[in-house]
Design a protein around this motif. Structure first.
Motif: not given
Length: 133
Positions: A110-118
């Motif tokens: 909801f705050i930040n859509q910049n999730r990374i997996t590596t």
């Protein structure tokens, strides 16, 4: 020109105009991945890497956040200070975050859509953006 990487940790400050990124609570495995990625990247610019890991120097932490074009935080390893500040950190458009907890990710989305997996995906984004400047 040979590239040069300057690693900056609390309590040190470093003033220059080089491209800067920040890692917050980077684990040992990810530190190794960053080192390998940078060694293979063939970067032509000087870069600063700010590294924060469970230090209590919040003055330095805020300074580093303001100096860096990109920030990567591991939400699974936060300390009490960064946990309290996580909404602020995630509110910065250039922040990328890593978590293995899907519930945490769902809330942070909801705050930040910049999730990374590596960590490599963070580096590719940060340095691809820099080369497009």
């Amino acid at each position: 020109m040979d590239n040069r990487i300057t690693l900056i940790t609390p309590p040190d400050f470093f003033e220059n105009e080089s491209y800067s990124i920040m890692f917050v609570h980077l684990g040992d495995d990810d530190q190794t991945r960053v080192s390998k990625w940078l060694a293979a990247a063939n970067l032509s610019e000087h870069i600063n890497i700010y590294f924060y890991d469970h230090d209590s120097n919040l003055e330095w932490f805020f300074y580093a956040l303001s100096r860096c074009e990109y920030i990567c935080i591991d939400l699974d390893s936060m300390n009490s200070a960064t946990s309290i500040l996580s909404g602020y950190i995630l509110g910065k458009k250039s922040t990328y975050y890593k978590t293995n907890n899907e519930n945490v990710s769902a809330v942070c989305h909801f705050i930040n859509q910049n999730r990374i997996t590596t960590v490599e995906s963070f580096l590719e984004r940060a340095f691809n953006e820099q080369s497009n400047r």
